[in-house]
Design a protein around this motif. Structure first.
Motif, PDB file in Angstrom:
ATOM      1  N   ASP A 112      54.000  -0.958 -22.769  1.00 28.84           N
ATOM      2  CA  ASP A 112      55.454  -1.104 -22.981  1.00 28.84           C
ATOM      3  C   ASP A 112      56.073  -2.015 -21.917  1.00 28.84           C
ATOM      4  OD1 ASP A 112      55.206   0.515 -25.129  1.00 28.84           O
ATOM      5  OD2 ASP A 112      56.114   2.287 -24.197  1.00 28.84           O
ATOM      6  N   ILE A 113      55.610  -1.866 -20.673  1.00 30.84           N
ATOM      7  CA  ILE A 113      56.163  -2.702 -19.586  1.00 30.84           C
ATOM      8  C   ILE A 113      55.854  -4.169 -19.870  1.00 30.84           C
ATOM      9  CG2 ILE A 113      56.194  -3.146 -17.099  1.00 30.84           C
ATOM     10  CD1 ILE A 113      55.034  -0.356 -16.646  1.00 30.84           C
ATOM     11  N   PHE A 114      54.604  -4.459 -20.250  1.00 28.37           N
ATOM     12  CA  PHE A 114      54.232  -5.848 -20.544  1.00 28.37           C
ATOM     13  C   PHE A 114      55.050  -6.373 -21.720  1.00 28.37           C
ATOM     14  CE2 PHE A 114      50.375  -5.128 -17.979  1.00 28.37           C
ATOM     15  CZ  PHE A 114      50.293  -6.339 -17.320  1.00 28.37           C
ATOM     16  N   GLN A 115      55.143  -5.554 -22.765  1.00 26.20           N
ATOM     17  CA  GLN A 115      55.874  -5.987 -23.964  1.00 26.20           C
ATOM     18  C   GLN A 115      57.327  -6.332 -23.617  1.00 26.20           C
ATOM     19  OE1 GLN A 115      53.778  -5.459 -27.126  1.00 26.20           O
ATOM     20  NE2 GLN A 115      55.000  -7.314 -27.269  1.00 26.20           N
ATOM     21  N   GLU A 116      57.946  -5.484 -22.806  1.00 25.18           N
ATOM     22  CA  GLU A 116      59.340  -5.740 -22.418  1.00 25.18           C
ATOM     23  C   GLU A 116      59.467  -7.017 -21.599  1.00 25.18           C
ATOM     24  OE1 GLU A 116      60.907  -2.195 -20.537  1.00 25.18           O
ATOM     25  OE2 GLU A 116      60.470  -1.076 -22.390  1.00 25.18           O
ATOM     26  N   LEU A 117      58.520  -7.237 -20.690  1.00 25.04           N
ATOM     27  CA  LEU A 117      58.579  -8.450 -19.861  1.00 25.04           C
ATOM     28  C   LEU A 117      58.421  -9.710 -20.716  1.00 25.04           C
ATOM     29  CD1 LEU A 117      56.489  -7.506 -16.683  1.00 25.04           C
ATOM     30  CD2 LEU A 117      58.963  -7.868 -16.821  1.00 25.04           C
ATOM     31  N   LEU A 118      57.497  -9.656 -21.677  1.00 24.42           N
ATOM     32  CA  LEU A 118      57.272 -10.831 -22.540  1.00 24.42           C
ATOM     33  C   LEU A 118      58.536 -11.163 -23.316  1.00 24.42           C
ATOM     34  CD1 LEU A 118      53.693 -10.117 -23.993  1.00 24.42           C
ATOM     35  CD2 LEU A 118      54.320 -11.543 -22.039  1.00 24.42           C
ATOM     36  N   THR A 119      59.227 -10.117 -23.763  1.00 20.95           N
ATOM     37  CA  THR A 119      60.475 -10.339 -24.513  1.00 20.95           C
ATOM     38  C   THR A 119      61.563 -10.869 -23.584  1.00 20.95           C
ATOM     39  OG1 THR A 119      59.850  -8.479 -25.894  1.00 20.95           O
ATOM     40  CG2 THR A 119      62.129  -9.229 -26.073  1.00 20.95           C
ATOM     41  N   GLU A 120      61.720 -10.190 -22.440  1.00 17.68           N
ATOM     42  CA  GLU A 120      62.799 -10.574 -21.517  1.00 17.68           C
ATOM     43  C   GLU A 120      62.662 -12.028 -21.065  1.00 17.68           C
ATOM     44  OE1 GLU A 120      63.092  -8.039 -18.072  1.00 17.68           O
ATOM     45  OE2 GLU A 120      64.551  -9.375 -17.091  1.00 17.68           O
ATOM     46  N   TYR A 121      61.423 -12.451 -20.776  1.00 19.33           N
ATOM     47  CA  TYR A 121      61.226 -13.801 -20.242  1.00 19.33           C
ATOM     48  C   TYR A 121      60.821 -14.806 -21.324  1.00 19.33           C
ATOM     49  CZ  TYR A 121      61.858 -11.882 -15.606  1.00 19.33           C
ATOM     50  OH  TYR A 121      62.392 -11.281 -14.483  1.00 19.33           O
ATOM     51  N   LYS A 122      60.914 -14.353 -22.579  1.00 21.32           N
ATOM     52  CA  LYS A 122      60.675 -15.254 -23.730  1.00 21.32           C
ATOM     53  C   LYS A 122      59.343 -15.995 -23.643  1.00 21.32           C
ATOM     54  CE  LYS A 122      65.535 -16.026 -24.847  1.00 21.32           C
ATOM     55  NZ  LYS A 122      66.167 -15.143 -23.830  1.00 21.32           N
ATOM     56  N   ILE A 123      58.286 -15.248 -23.349  1.00 16.54           N
ATOM     57  CA  ILE A 123      56.932 -15.818 -23.347  1.00 16.54           C
ATOM     58  C   ILE A 123      56.452 -15.842 -24.801  1.00 16.54           C
ATOM     59  CG2 ILE A 123      54.570 -15.537 -22.499  1.00 16.54           C
ATOM     60  CD1 ILE A 123      56.577 -16.167 -20.237  1.00 16.54           C
ATOM     61  N   GLN A 124      56.061 -17.017 -25.272  1.00 21.01           N
ATOM     62  CA  GLN A 124      55.830 -17.212 -26.709  1.00 21.01           C
ATOM     63  C   GLN A 124      54.359 -17.153 -27.122  1.00 21.01           C
ATOM     64  OE1 GLN A 124      58.424 -17.722 -28.697  1.00 21.01           O
ATOM     65  NE2 GLN A 124      59.940 -17.946 -27.051  1.00 21.01           N
ATOM     66  N   LYS A 125      53.448 -17.514 -26.205  1.00 22.72           N
ATOM     67  CA  LYS A 125      52.085 -17.811 -26.672  1.00 22.72           C
ATOM     68  C   LYS A 125      51.094 -16.654 -26.580  1.00 22.72           C
ATOM     69  CE  LYS A 125      52.297 -22.735 -25.801  1.00 22.72           C
ATOM     70  NZ  LYS A 125      51.862 -23.803 -24.886  1.00 22.72           N
ATOM     71  N   VAL A 126      51.564 -15.468 -26.162  1.00 16.80           N
ATOM     72  CA  VAL A 126      50.614 -14.354 -26.064  1.00 16.80           C
ATOM     73  C   VAL A 126      50.259 -13.890 -27.474  1.00 16.80           C
ATOM     74  CG1 VAL A 126      50.242 -11.982 -25.274  1.00 16.80           C
ATOM     75  CG2 VAL A 126      51.381 -13.630 -23.779  1.00 16.80           C
ATOM     76  N   LYS A 127      48.969 -14.036 -27.826  1.00 16.55           N
ATOM     77  CA  LYS A 127      48.522 -13.686 -29.177  1.00 16.55           C
ATOM     78  C   LYS A 127      48.177 -12.211 -29.291  1.00 16.55           C
ATOM     79  CE  LYS A 127      46.253 -16.675 -31.552  1.00 16.55           C
ATOM     80  NZ  LYS A 127      45.376 -17.708 -32.121  1.00 16.55           N
ATOM     81  N   ARG A 128      47.603 -11.682 -28.223  1.00 15.89           N
ATOM     82  CA  ARG A 128      47.168 -10.290 -28.256  1.00 15.89           C
ATOM     83  C   ARG A 128      47.327  -9.653 -26.889  1.00 15.89           C
ATOM     84  NH1 ARG A 128      42.950  -9.594 -32.377  1.00 15.89           N
ATOM     85  NH2 ARG A 128      42.486  -7.549 -31.477  1.00 15.89           N
TER      86      ARG A 128
END
Ligand code: CTP
Ligand code: MG
Length: 234
Positions: free
Chosen positions: A59-75
């Motif tokens: 959940d922490i990683f998922q939130e960070l990816l959303t907050e910082y708009k990281i686009q290329k994480v596939k999995r």
């Protein structure tokens, strides 16, 4: 030349002693893992990021990816006990062919130019690693006594990224598992197959944030880079 990258981020950061995964600590108010991800997210030759994580931190990683708009994480891939186990879990699910990089989540200072050079070299030679010549005199020690002084002129410190033809990295990990071989980096798994690994000379500031004092170095490296950017724009 395009590539995909595996970023192991499933460690616990014991030596940092921060009471949490060190990758969530901030440098210049941005989490370390985000600095690392941004390098690849903004490199147009990077086709996808495979991030291995501790499932308890999903959940922490998922939130960070959303907050910082990281686009290329596939999995987001559940990692394993050791770093090598975490990389292997990612190797198993990679769909692409071509070149794969493995890059520590804890090395936020890698430069795009070094990545480019490494990818070209790996495409040509099958396996390549970023490394720097060792500055200190290195001694082999037994029971707190010097056993031997190694010849510094032939010693290089391996960093990440390390780059491979994907089929080679897969084979190297399969063989390591079969033989119960545990290495501290990915090229060591390839070396033991007798396959040569090329060196790309990297930079001393591509440090792996490991202990508390590395956070001070990290702040200094960022300030140096910000100053350089300002100077370039004058
Ligand atoms: N890593 C991983 N899975 C593990 C161990 C490490 O994905 N089982 C990742 C870390 O998250 C880090 C990278 O591999 O990005 C390099 O490892 P290291 O610097 O040793 O980080 P930690 O293992 O977290 O730190 P420590 O060894 O101090 O506990
Ligand atoms: Mg570790």
């Amino acid at each position: 030349m395009s590539y995909v990258v595996i970023i192991p981020a499933a460690g616990s950061g014991k030596r940092m002693n921060a009471g949490k995964n060190k990758l969530f600590l901030s440098v210049q108010e941005v989490p370390i893992i985000i600095h690392t991800l941004r390098v690849f997210d903004s490199d147009e030759t990077c086709k996808g990021i495979y991030l291995t994580i501790n499932p308890a931190e999903r959940d922490i990683f998922q939130e960070l990816l959303t907050e910082y708009k990281i686009q290329k994480v596939k999995r987001l891939i559940p990692g394993g006990k050791e770093r090598q186990d975490s990389v292997y879990e990612a190797v198993k699910v990679i769909e692409e062919e071509g070149i794969v990089l493995v890059h520590d989540g804890a090395r936020p200072f890698i430069r795009t130019n070094t990545i480019r050079e490494l990818v070209e070299k790996a495409a040509e030679k099958k396996a390549a690693v970023v490394a720097v010549p060792v500055k200190d005199t290195v001694k082999r020690v037994e029971n707190f006594q010097v056993a031997e002084t190694l010849d510094r002129s032939s010693l290089w410190a391996a960093q990440t990224p390390q780059a491979f033809h994907i089929s080679l990295l897969k084979r190297a990990h399969e063989m390591a598992e079969r033989d119960q071989f545990l290495g501290t980096d990915d090229t060591s798994l390839v070396e033991r197959l007798g396959i040569p690994v090329a060196i790309i000379e990297g930079e001393y500031d591509n440090i792996k944030l490991t202990t508390q004092e590395d956070l001070y170095f990290a702040e200094a490296i960022y300030l140096k880079r910000e100053r350089r950017k300002e100077e370039d724009h004058v």
